[in-house]
Scaffold this motif. Structure first.
Motif, mmCIF file in Angstrom:
data_model
loop_
_atom_site.group_PDB
_atom_site.id
_atom_site.type_symbol
_atom_site.label_atom_id
_atom_site.label_comp_id
_atom_site.label_asym_id
_atom_site.label_seq_id
_atom_site.Cartn_x
_atom_site.Cartn_y
_atom_site.Cartn_z
ATOM 1 N N GLY A 127 -34.317 -23.543 58.986
ATOM 2 C CA GLY A 127 -33.578 -22.962 60.110
ATOM 3 C C GLY A 127 -32.151 -22.657 59.718
ATOM 4 N N LEU A 128 -31.272 -22.653 60.722
ATOM 5 C CA LEU A 128 -29.886 -22.265 60.483
ATOM 6 C C LEU A 128 -29.071 -23.420 59.908
ATOM 7 N N THR A 129 -28.212 -23.068 58.953
ATOM 8 C CA THR A 129 -27.324 -24.073 58.358
ATOM 9 C C THR A 129 -26.422 -24.711 59.425
ATOM 10 N N GLY B 264 -27.899 -24.721 50.028
ATOM 11 C CA GLY B 264 -28.306 -23.755 49.013
ATOM 12 C C GLY B 264 -29.786 -23.852 48.727
ATOM 13 N N SER B 265 -30.230 -23.001 47.793
ATOM 14 C CA SER B 265 -31.635 -23.010 47.398
ATOM 15 C C SER B 265 -31.881 -24.010 46.267
ATOM 16 N N ARG C 269 -19.161 -24.017 49.832
ATOM 17 C CA ARG C 269 -19.901 -23.076 48.982
ATOM 18 C C ARG C 269 -19.063 -22.802 47.738
ATOM 19 N N ASN D 181 -21.679 -17.538 60.469
ATOM 20 C CA ASN D 181 -21.709 -18.949 60.876
ATOM 21 C C ASN D 181 -20.584 -19.257 61.863
ATOM 22 N N MET E 256 -21.402 -17.979 65.302
ATOM 23 C CA MET E 256 -22.342 -18.845 66.028
ATOM 24 C C MET E 256 -21.699 -20.167 66.431
ATOM 25 N N MET F 85 -21.732 -14.491 55.330
ATOM 26 C CA MET F 85 -22.338 -15.732 55.841
ATOM 27 C C MET F 85 -21.323 -16.577 56.604
ATOM 28 N N LEU G 118 -32.471 -25.627 51.220
ATOM 29 C CA LEU G 118 -33.160 -24.788 52.208
ATOM 30 C C LEU G 118 -34.665 -24.739 51.964
HETATM 31 O O1 PNS Z 1 -28.272 -20.935 47.085
HETATM 32 P P1 PNS Z 1 -28.326 -19.767 48.025
HETATM 33 O O2 PNS Z 1 -29.704 -19.150 48.010
HETATM 34 O O3 PNS Z 1 -27.232 -18.765 47.755
HETATM 35 O O4 PNS Z 1 -28.067 -20.365 49.498
HETATM 36 C C1 PNS Z 1 -28.105 -19.540 50.643
HETATM 37 C C2 PNS Z 1 -28.115 -20.387 51.927
HETATM 38 C C3 PNS Z 1 -29.224 -21.405 51.907
HETATM 39 C C4 PNS Z 1 -26.784 -21.101 52.063
HETATM 40 C C5 PNS Z 1 -28.291 -19.402 53.130
HETATM 41 O O5 PNS Z 1 -29.367 -18.551 52.890
HETATM 42 C C6 PNS Z 1 -28.482 -20.126 54.458
HETATM 43 O O6 PNS Z 1 -27.575 -20.739 54.988
HETATM 44 N N1 PNS Z 1 -29.722 -20.031 54.990
HETATM 45 C C7 PNS Z 1 -30.134 -20.649 56.232
HETATM 46 C C8 PNS Z 1 -30.141 -19.626 57.380
HETATM 47 C C9 PNS Z 1 -28.724 -19.344 57.810
HETATM 48 O O7 PNS Z 1 -28.069 -20.188 58.380
HETATM 49 N N2 PNS Z 1 -28.199 -18.123 57.406
HETATM 50 C C10 PNS Z 1 -26.772 -17.797 57.473
HETATM 51 C C11 PNS Z 1 -26.279 -17.267 58.760
HETATM 52 S S1 PNS Z 1 -27.220 -16.005 59.514
#
Ligand code: PNS
Length: 160
Positions: free
Chosen positions: A72-74, A9-10, A88, A106, A109, A102, A37
């Motif tokens: 980068g990517l989670t 998360g942020s 989450r 994910n 991928m 999301m 992130l």
């Molecule tokens: O607290 P948030 O801002 O709702 O968190 C969002 C977060 C960080 C989980 C999401 O933006 C994220 O995973 N960002 C990294 C890039 C990524 O993997 N994006 C998701 C698949 S495209």
């Protein structure tokens, strides 16, 4: 096998709702990594180091919780950390669309990575980091929004 979950998360900043999810996840998994992130496109309000410090401060009672920054990517972070589960929190129905998108992206991928949604406790369902920042900006009372030690820190560093 050690089952590690990642809570990404942020956390700008961590709220009581976030802490609720971290505490509950830490009682289910062997290890929980809170992944903050580092977003180069969106600067955010609090510097990354400070967000991490604030989370460390309020999770110090949880020995199986670790806090790390990532970019980068989670899913790539999970692979490097040897984790298979993304945690989450869902506060309200309107969170669902974004979370589903999301989780599906994910999964497309990395099919072996699962997203587990935990329902935020009703006491915290109205909370968000942006609300916390707004209350802080206007010098409002943050009790019920962020953990006590964070209130003190915000008062010292950010309240005028
Ligand atoms: O607290 P948030 O801002 O709702 O968190 C969002 C977060 C960080 C989980 C999401 O933006 C994220 O995973 N960002 C990294 C890039 C990524 O993997 N994006 C998701 C698949 S495209």
């Amino acid at each position: 096998m050690v089952q590690t979950a990642v809570y990404p998360g942020s956390f700008d900043p961590i709220s009581l709702g976030h802490l609720d999810i971290i505490e509950r996840a830490s009682s289910i998994f062997d290890k929980v990594i809170v992944a903050v992130l580092i977003n180069t496109d969106k600067k955010g309000f609090f510097p990354i180091e400070e967000r991490i410090e604030m989370i460390q401060l309020v999770t110090s009672h949880l020995p199986n919780v670790e806090v790390r920054g990532f970019s980068g990517l989670t899913v790539n972070f999970l692979k490097e950390a040897g984790a298979r589960v993304i945690v989450r929190g869902l506060r309200v129905v309107s969170d669902f669309d974004f979370e589903l998108q999301m989780a599906n992206a994910n999964r497309a991928m990395e099919p072996q990575i699962e997203t587990l949604m935990m329902m935020t406790s009703p006491n915290y369902s109205y909370l968000s980091s942006s609300l916390v920042r707004q209350v802080m900006h206007f010098g409002g009372n943050l009790e019920g929004f962020v953990p006590g030690p964070i209130i003190e820190r915000l008062k010292q560093n950010y309240y005028k």
